[in-house]
Design a protein around this motif. Sequence first.
Motif, PDB file in Angstrom:
ATOM      1  N   THR A 179      19.423   6.370  -8.311  1.00 17.65           N
ATOM      2  CA  THR A 179      19.044   6.799  -9.652  1.00 17.65           C
ATOM      3  C   THR A 179      19.170   5.662 -10.654  1.00 17.65           C
ATOM      4  O   THR A 179      18.295   5.463 -11.499  1.00 17.65           O
ATOM      5  CB  THR A 179      19.921   7.989 -10.090  1.00 17.65           C
ATOM      6  OG1 THR A 179      19.783   9.025  -9.119  1.00 17.65           O
ATOM      7  CG2 THR A 179      19.516   8.512 -11.445  1.00 17.65           C
ATOM      8  N   ALA A 180      20.258   4.905 -10.560  1.00 19.07           N
ATOM      9  CA  ALA A 180      20.485   3.799 -11.504  1.00 19.07           C
ATOM     10  C   ALA A 180      19.414   2.730 -11.388  1.00 19.07           C
ATOM     11  O   ALA A 180      19.011   2.137 -12.396  1.00 19.07           O
ATOM     12  CB  ALA A 180      21.861   3.188 -11.276  1.00 19.07           C
ATOM     13  N   LEU A 187      23.747   7.888  -6.727  1.00 21.74           N
ATOM     14  CA  LEU A 187      24.079   7.179  -7.965  1.00 21.74           C
ATOM     15  C   LEU A 187      23.304   5.875  -8.080  1.00 21.74           C
ATOM     16  O   LEU A 187      22.663   5.612  -9.109  1.00 21.74           O
ATOM     17  CB  LEU A 187      25.584   6.906  -8.019  1.00 21.74           C
ATOM     18  CG  LEU A 187      26.065   6.096  -9.212  1.00 21.74           C
ATOM     19  CD1 LEU A 187      26.128   6.981 -10.443  1.00 21.74           C
ATOM     20  CD2 LEU A 187      27.423   5.499  -8.916  1.00 21.74           C
ATOM     21  N   TRP A 188      23.311   5.074  -7.036  1.00 20.08           N
ATOM     22  CA  TRP A 188      22.637   3.774  -7.113  1.00 20.08           C
ATOM     23  C   TRP A 188      21.122   3.899  -7.010  1.00 20.08           C
ATOM     24  O   TRP A 188      20.391   3.099  -7.601  1.00 20.08           O
ATOM     25  CB  TRP A 188      23.208   2.814  -6.074  1.00 20.08           C
ATOM     26  CG  TRP A 188      24.533   2.350  -6.540  1.00 20.08           C
ATOM     27  CD1 TRP A 188      25.749   2.668  -6.021  1.00 20.08           C
ATOM     28  CD2 TRP A 188      24.781   1.542  -7.692  1.00 20.08           C
ATOM     29  NE1 TRP A 188      26.733   2.097  -6.780  1.00 20.08           N
ATOM     30  CE2 TRP A 188      26.173   1.399  -7.804  1.00 20.08           C
ATOM     31  CE3 TRP A 188      23.978   0.920  -8.639  1.00 20.08           C
ATOM     32  CZ2 TRP A 188      26.766   0.658  -8.811  1.00 20.08           C
ATOM     33  CZ3 TRP A 188      24.565   0.188  -9.652  1.00 20.08           C
ATOM     34  CH2 TRP A 188      25.948   0.065  -9.733  1.00 20.08           C
ATOM     35  N   ALA A 223      26.943  10.842  -2.693  1.00 23.25           N
ATOM     36  CA  ALA A 223      26.985  10.650  -4.151  1.00 23.25           C
ATOM     37  C   ALA A 223      26.806   9.186  -4.511  1.00 23.25           C
ATOM     38  O   ALA A 223      26.107   8.856  -5.482  1.00 23.25           O
ATOM     39  CB  ALA A 223      28.303  11.179  -4.720  1.00 23.25           C
ATOM     40  N   LEU A 224      27.403   8.287  -3.743  1.00 22.85           N
ATOM     41  CA  LEU A 224      27.248   6.848  -3.986  1.00 22.85           C
ATOM     42  C   LEU A 224      25.788   6.425  -3.831  1.00 22.85           C
ATOM     43  O   LEU A 224      25.249   5.692  -4.673  1.00 22.85           O
ATOM     44  CB  LEU A 224      28.137   6.060  -3.025  1.00 22.85           C
ATOM     45  CG  LEU A 224      28.128   4.546  -3.173  1.00 22.85           C
ATOM     46  CD1 LEU A 224      28.851   4.142  -4.453  1.00 22.85           C
ATOM     47  CD2 LEU A 224      28.781   3.894  -1.965  1.00 22.85           C
ATOM     48  N   LEU A 239      33.143   3.957  -8.261  1.00 22.63           N
ATOM     49  CA  LEU A 239      31.881   4.489  -8.777  1.00 22.63           C
ATOM     50  C   LEU A 239      31.684   4.127 -10.249  1.00 22.63           C
ATOM     51  O   LEU A 239      30.589   3.751 -10.668  1.00 22.63           O
ATOM     52  CB  LEU A 239      31.840   6.021  -8.638  1.00 22.63           C
ATOM     53  CG  LEU A 239      31.736   6.626  -7.257  1.00 22.63           C
ATOM     54  CD1 LEU A 239      31.875   8.133  -7.340  1.00 22.63           C
ATOM     55  CD2 LEU A 239      30.435   6.242  -6.585  1.00 22.63           C
ATOM     56  N   TYR A 243      31.059  11.956  -0.625  1.00 21.84           N
ATOM     57  CA  TYR A 243      31.295  10.763  -1.445  1.00 21.84           C
ATOM     58  C   TYR A 243      30.203   9.722  -1.196  1.00 21.84           C
ATOM     59  O   TYR A 243      29.667   9.137  -2.132  1.00 21.84           O
ATOM     60  CB  TYR A 243      32.675  10.168  -1.147  1.00 21.84           C
ATOM     61  CG  TYR A 243      32.922   8.898  -1.915  1.00 21.84           C
ATOM     62  CD1 TYR A 243      33.239   8.954  -3.264  1.00 21.84           C
ATOM     63  CD2 TYR A 243      32.818   7.651  -1.311  1.00 21.84           C
ATOM     64  CE1 TYR A 243      33.450   7.789  -3.996  1.00 21.84           C
ATOM     65  CE2 TYR A 243      33.030   6.490  -2.029  1.00 21.84           C
ATOM     66  CZ  TYR A 243      33.352   6.573  -3.368  1.00 21.84           C
ATOM     67  OH  TYR A 243      33.552   5.424  -4.079  1.00 21.84           O
ATOM     68  N   GLY A 283      24.423  -3.042  -7.740  1.00 24.60           N
ATOM     69  CA  GLY A 283      24.488  -1.935  -6.788  1.00 24.60           C
ATOM     70  C   GLY A 283      24.786  -2.397  -5.375  1.00 24.60           C
ATOM     71  O   GLY A 283      25.609  -1.788  -4.677  1.00 24.60           O
ATOM     72  N   MET A 295      29.184   1.057 -12.798  1.00 17.76           N
ATOM     73  CA  MET A 295      28.271   1.683 -13.758  1.00 17.76           C
ATOM     74  C   MET A 295      28.541   1.192 -15.179  1.00 17.76           C
ATOM     75  O   MET A 295      27.627   1.156 -16.005  1.00 17.76           O
ATOM     76  CB  MET A 295      28.385   3.212 -13.684  1.00 17.76           C
ATOM     77  CG  MET A 295      27.839   3.787 -12.393  1.00 17.76           C
ATOM     78  SD  MET A 295      26.190   3.192 -11.938  1.00 17.76           S
ATOM     79  CE  MET A 295      25.218   3.898 -13.233  1.00 17.76           C
TER      80      MET A 295
END
Length: 173
Positions: free
Chosen positions: A31-32, A28-29, A24-25, A109, A21, A152, A113
């Motif tokens: 990439t964002a 995610l950030w 992934a967090l 999550l 998890y 983020g 987003m």
Amino acid sequence: MDLLHIIYEMIELRSFSNLWYWIALAVLWSTASHWILGVPYDMVQRAQRNGGQAERDLEDVVRVYVNRLLYIAEVSGPWIVALSCFVMSGLAVLGFVFLLEIAQAVFLLVFPMAVVGLISLLTARRIWQEGATGVALRKRLAFCRLYVQLVGVISIVVTAFWGMYQNLNIGAF
């Protein structure tokens, strides 16, 4: 042990104590904050350093992504908003009313987003209205990236504190 118990142990719905998890967090950030309006931020930096063809490439790519984003918002915007609100409110109720940890984790999550999506849409609309090119375009993309990074940081801090609270409250250790 029976098969159902083994499967439950492998899936482990206790999200905040799961290393995957947190990976992934972070992904995610990362990439964002790198892909702003669908454009990699290194293109913005290259256009600022080199100018010329790199600048024209940036303007072309941003124009394509801005037009695409605005078209999607115009055609199916209300449906996307309705579906997003339904999913997020369902996750919020399942997570914070019925105390389902996986729903809390997914909400933490997805909700930020959605804020990033709104920031991107507003930035795309502003770029389109201004017809921004060159320095003005790079400035808009830089501010968009700054706002995404701010969301983020807030999201990661809130998620970390909530995850620590959940782990200490339930006694994962």
